[in-house]
Structure formats: structure tokens, C-alpha cells
Scaffold this active site. Structure first.
Site, mmCIF file in Angstrom:
data_model
loop_
_atom_site.group_PDB
_atom_site.id
_atom_site.type_symbol
_atom_site.label_atom_id
_atom_site.label_comp_id
_atom_site.label_asym_id
_atom_site.label_seq_id
_atom_site.Cartn_x
_atom_site.Cartn_y
_atom_site.Cartn_z
ATOM 1 N N LYS A 50 3.170 -15.434 2.045
ATOM 2 C CA LYS A 50 3.277 -16.136 0.766
ATOM 3 C C LYS A 50 4.765 -16.430 0.584
ATOM 4 O O LYS A 50 5.398 -16.001 -0.388
ATOM 5 C CB LYS A 50 2.679 -15.223 -0.319
ATOM 6 C CG LYS A 50 2.450 -15.868 -1.655
ATOM 7 C CD LYS A 50 1.306 -16.842 -1.709
ATOM 8 C CE LYS A 50 1.332 -17.539 -3.054
ATOM 9 N NZ LYS A 50 0.516 -18.751 -3.125
ATOM 10 N N TYR A 98 0.813 -1.217 0.000
ATOM 11 C CA TYR A 98 0.000 0.000 0.000
ATOM 12 C C TYR A 98 0.849 1.270 0.000
ATOM 13 O O TYR A 98 0.448 2.292 -0.531
ATOM 14 C CB TYR A 98 -0.900 0.038 1.243
ATOM 15 C CG TYR A 98 -2.203 -0.700 1.103
ATOM 16 C CD1 TYR A 98 -2.221 -2.039 0.755
ATOM 17 C CD2 TYR A 98 -3.409 -0.063 1.346
ATOM 18 C CE1 TYR A 98 -3.420 -2.719 0.650
ATOM 19 C CE2 TYR A 98 -4.617 -0.725 1.244
ATOM 20 C CZ TYR A 98 -4.619 -2.062 0.893
ATOM 21 O OH TYR A 98 -5.808 -2.724 0.787
ATOM 22 N N ASP A 107 -3.049 -17.924 0.176
ATOM 23 C CA ASP A 107 -4.099 -18.519 -0.668
ATOM 24 C C ASP A 107 -4.802 -19.641 0.094
ATOM 25 O O ASP A 107 -6.038 -19.741 0.096
ATOM 26 C CB ASP A 107 -3.539 -19.001 -2.023
ATOM 27 C CG ASP A 107 -2.286 -19.858 -1.894
ATOM 28 O OD1 ASP A 107 -1.724 -19.954 -0.782
ATOM 29 O OD2 ASP A 107 -1.871 -20.446 -2.912
ATOM 30 N N ASP A 130 -6.164 -7.194 4.065
ATOM 31 C CA ASP A 130 -7.315 -6.553 3.419
ATOM 32 C C ASP A 130 -8.229 -7.620 2.820
ATOM 33 O O ASP A 130 -9.432 -7.655 3.066
ATOM 34 C CB ASP A 130 -6.810 -5.598 2.333
ATOM 35 C CG ASP A 130 -7.948 -4.877 1.635
ATOM 36 O OD1 ASP A 130 -8.889 -4.446 2.333
ATOM 37 O OD2 ASP A 130 -7.904 -4.766 0.394
ATOM 38 N N ASP A 169 -12.009 -9.248 4.427
ATOM 39 C CA ASP A 169 -13.290 -9.195 3.704
ATOM 40 C C ASP A 169 -13.911 -10.593 3.627
ATOM 41 O O ASP A 169 -15.112 -10.760 3.794
ATOM 42 C CB ASP A 169 -13.105 -8.648 2.277
ATOM 43 C CG ASP A 169 -13.478 -7.172 2.172
ATOM 44 O OD1 ASP A 169 -13.244 -6.444 3.153
ATOM 45 O OD2 ASP A 169 -14.006 -6.760 1.118
HETATM 46 C C1 IPM Z 1 -10.204 -1.468 4.227
HETATM 47 C C2 IPM Z 1 -10.541 -0.844 2.898
HETATM 48 C C3 IPM Z 1 -9.424 0.094 2.493
HETATM 49 C C4 IPM Z 1 -8.146 -0.707 2.407
HETATM 50 C C5 IPM Z 1 -9.670 0.861 1.182
HETATM 51 C C6 IPM Z 1 -10.990 1.605 1.192
HETATM 52 C C7 IPM Z 1 -8.549 1.782 0.848
HETATM 53 O O1 IPM Z 1 -10.783 -1.817 1.950
HETATM 54 O O2 IPM Z 1 -10.046 -0.707 5.211
HETATM 55 O O3 IPM Z 1 -10.105 -2.695 4.281
HETATM 56 O O4 IPM Z 1 -7.864 -1.326 1.366
HETATM 57 O O5 IPM Z 1 -7.403 -0.731 3.386
HETATM 58 MG MG MG Z 2 -10.733 -3.797 2.689
#
Ligand code: IPM
Ligand code: MG
Length: 352
Positions: free
Chosen positions: A187, A140, A219, A243, A247
Site C-alpha cells: 500500500k 501483528y 486494495d 492474511d 482468505d
Molecule cells: C491465519 C489466521 C490467523 C492469522 C489468526 C487465527 C491469528 O487467520 O493463519 O490466517 O491472522 O494469522
Molecule cells: Mg487468516
């Protein structure tokens, strides 16, 4: 006097933050010294003053003990150059400005939401885990850019020893306070940064002889989160894998609308839902405000050591679920579906 910077931001951020503030104001009503200052951030700030993270907002945040953030970004600002976009300028800007290197994302299956999970009940019923994501370095924040001949784009992935050590310490300490099992995700079969990470993890492990460290490829970790999620207790990983994996993990609990996130450094903490600004559902009073409300609880826990208040908020949410109230994202047939504001009303009623 405790000071909180309140940054609603864009999209559903504008709808969920007012509900979180009602809860906050309710729980501190006997503590008259709490001060909340609302500031602009994200696309809303670009529209008003031309910058996603205005100086004035930064100034207020710097004087605060904690920051509450809604969400930033939306299609209106998607065509701006990368560094000016709300996600990068505001969100990554805040993470960098306050040295927020540790992102804590708890994923816990609430019994009332078992049927809201996309996975079978028996797979998810014992899920209770924390993802510790490195938040201020890696892919990032490495050098990024474009080259013309031949046309290409690049993002450099680099981690210093200090950056890896400090996040691993957070991982080990988190595990030490729980089941004493830590899974470090990388990884290492492909990436040099991961091999470096793994070496340091094995070294830091010597300081925590009571914690059992395991390693898993990212993975496989994605697959395991779906196949057998309850095997995890504390997972520690880098910025990018964290990240993606958070999710995936978030929907185990029913919806990403339930996942809160605490971003911690050495000083100020930032609390926000893990979901984004959800422009597709913004402005309709249908967004789930609970991740934002849980973020308030998390703020009381991490920034103010007020576990009593955090527990109270979480118990109120349990009560709301027990009464059969849901927002659309977590509802099943027969549930009473509430709008964003009405879910705020229900939490307040449970707190009263
Ligand atoms: C998160 C979000 C952010 C990230 C985005 C919106 C930049 O997805 O906080 O997980 O990738 O960190
Ligand atoms: Mg995210």
C-alpha cells in the site's frame, strides 16, 4: 528418526487432525521410524494447564522436525486479554518461537470443484497461484497497547530491512521455480512501511533477472483476485495483507476448507489449514478435513523432501473428488456428501 509434533487444538481441530493422522500413518507405514507426539495447545491447553502454549508443548515442538497444527481459539476464550488468547499466545507464539517468517498458501482450482466456486467457471478455471505471506513481523508483532487520555488503542507496524529482504527472496525463489512472475502487494500510496518494502523489492529483483517483478496496491489486489484471479502466479506480501488476501483467494478454489498453509523458517516447519477452529460447526462431524490432510502432504514436500508421498496424498484426494465425494462446504446438488470421518475413510480407501 523423523519427529512430528501433533497439535490438534480447538474446535474442528479436534476432528480434522485424527483424519490427517490416519493418512499420515498410512503413508509412512513402511517407515517404522516416524514418531508422532500429540500435545495440547490453544484453548484446550488453557483449560487444562492455564496457558495456550504450555512449556511441555514447546519442548516437544523444539525436538521435532515438523509441527502439524489443527486450529486454535473459540468463543469460550474470546474475553481473555489479547496476549493470553489462544490465537495470540499459541499461534503467534509458535510462529515467533520458531522464526516462521514465510507462510506459503497455494490456491489451485481443482477441476472437480469448478462449480463449488462462488465465481463463474471461466474466471476461476485457470487459477493456480501461491501467496507468500510474511508471517513473523509487521502489524501483528509490533508494539501494541491502549492509552487512556483520550482513550485509544494502537498497533505499531514496523518492518526491518532484513525481514523484508528474506521474505522477498522466498517470493523470488518461488516465482523462479514457476512462471517467473512475481507480484509484490503493498500500500505504497499510503504506508511508509510499504514504500520501504517496494524499494527493497526493486533491489532484490536485481538478483533475479529472470523473474519479472510487478507491484500492486493491496486494495486493488483484493479486487483483481475476484475479477481476474488467473493473472496471478506468485504473490508476495506482508503479514496483514497476506492474511486478508489469502482468505479471499481461498474461496476461489471452492472453500477455505481446502486451503492449507506451510509456515517456514530456517529450521522447523509448521503445517496447518488456513481456516480457523470454526466453533459454529465443531463437534458435528461435518468439517472438511482436506485442508488438514493437504497440510500433511505439504509437510512431506517442504520438511522432508518426500515429493512422492505428497503427490500420492494429493492424487488420492483427486480420486475421491472424481468419485463424486464431497464434504458439505464444497458439495453441489447431486454430490455425495460425507462427514469429516467418512471423508477420511474415502481418502484412505483411495490410498490403499
Ligand atoms: C491465519 C489466521 C490467523 C492469522 C489468526 C487465527 C491469528 O487467520 O493463519 O490466517 O491472522 O494469522
Ligand atoms: Mg487468516
Amino acid at each position: 528418526m523423523p519427529k512430528i509434533a501433533v497439535l490438534p487444538g480447538d474446535g474442528i481441530g479436534q476432528e480434522i487432525m485424527p483424519q490427517a493422522l490416519r493418512v499420515l500413518k498410512h503413508v509412512v507405514k513402511n517407515l517404522p521410524d516416524w514418531e508422532c507426539t500429540e500435545c495440547i495447545v490453544g484453548g484446550a491447553a488453557i483449560d487444562l494447564v492455564g496457558k495456550a502454549l504450555p512449556e511441555e508443548t514447546l519442548k516437544v515442538c523444539k525436538k521435532s522436525d515438523a509441527i502439524l497444527l489443527g486450529a486454535v481459539g473459540g468463543p469460550k476464550w474470546d474475553n481473555l486479554p489479547g496476549p493470553e488468547r489462544p490465537e495470540m499466545a499459541a499461534l503467534l507464539g509458535l510462529r515467533k518461537a520458531f522464526g516462521l517468517y514465510a507462510n506459503i498458501r497455494p490456491v489451485k482450482m481443482m477441476p472437480f470443484l469448478l462449480d463449488a466456486s462462488p465465481l463463474k467457471r471461466e474466471r476461476v478455471e485457470n487459477v493456480d497461484m501461491i501467496i507468500v505471506r510474511e508471517l513473523s513481523s509487521g502489524l501483528y508483532f509490533g508494539e501494541k497497547g491502549r492509552k487512556t487520555d483520550p482513550p485509544s488503542g494502537y498497533d505499531v507496524m514496523i518492518y526491518s530491512e532484513e525481514e523484508v529482504r528474506r521474505i522477498l527472496h522466498v517470493g523470488f525463489k518461488t516465482a523462479q521455480a514457476r512462471s517467473k512472475r512475481l507480484c509484490s502487494v503493498d500500500k505504497a500510496n499510503v504506508l511508509e512501511t510499504s514504500r520501504f518494502w517496494r524499494e527493497i523489492a526493486n533491489d532484490v529483483a536485481k538478483e533475479y533477472p529472470d523473474v519479472q517483478l510487478s507491484h500492486m496496491y493491496a486494495d486493488n489486489a483484493g479486487m483483481q483476485l475476484v475479477l481476474h484471479p488467473s493473472q496471478f502466479d506468485v504473490m508476495v506480501t506482508d503479514n496483514t495483507f497476506g492474511d486478508l488476501l489469502s482468505d479471499i483467494a481461498s474461496v476461489l478454489g471452492g472453500s477455505i476448507g481446502m486451503l492449507s498453509s506451510a509456515s517456514l523458517g530456517n529450521n522447523i516447519g509448521l503445517y496447518e489449514p488456513a481456516h480457523g477452529s470454526a466453533p459454529d460447526i465443531a463437534g458435528q462431524n461435518i468439517a472438511n478435513p482436506l485442508a488438514m490432510i493437504i497440510s500433511v502432504a505439504s509437510m512431506f514436500r517442504h520438511s522432508f523432501a518426500r515429493h512422492d508421498i505428497a503427490d500420492k496424498i494429493e492424487q488420492a484426494i483427486d480420486q475421491v473428488f472424481a468419485a463424486g465425494y464431497r464434504t458439505g462446504d464444497i458439495a453441489k446438488p447431486g454430490d455425495q456428501v460425507l462427514g469429516t470421518k467418512e471423508m477420511g475413510d474415502a481418502v484412505l480407501a483411495a490410498l490403499a
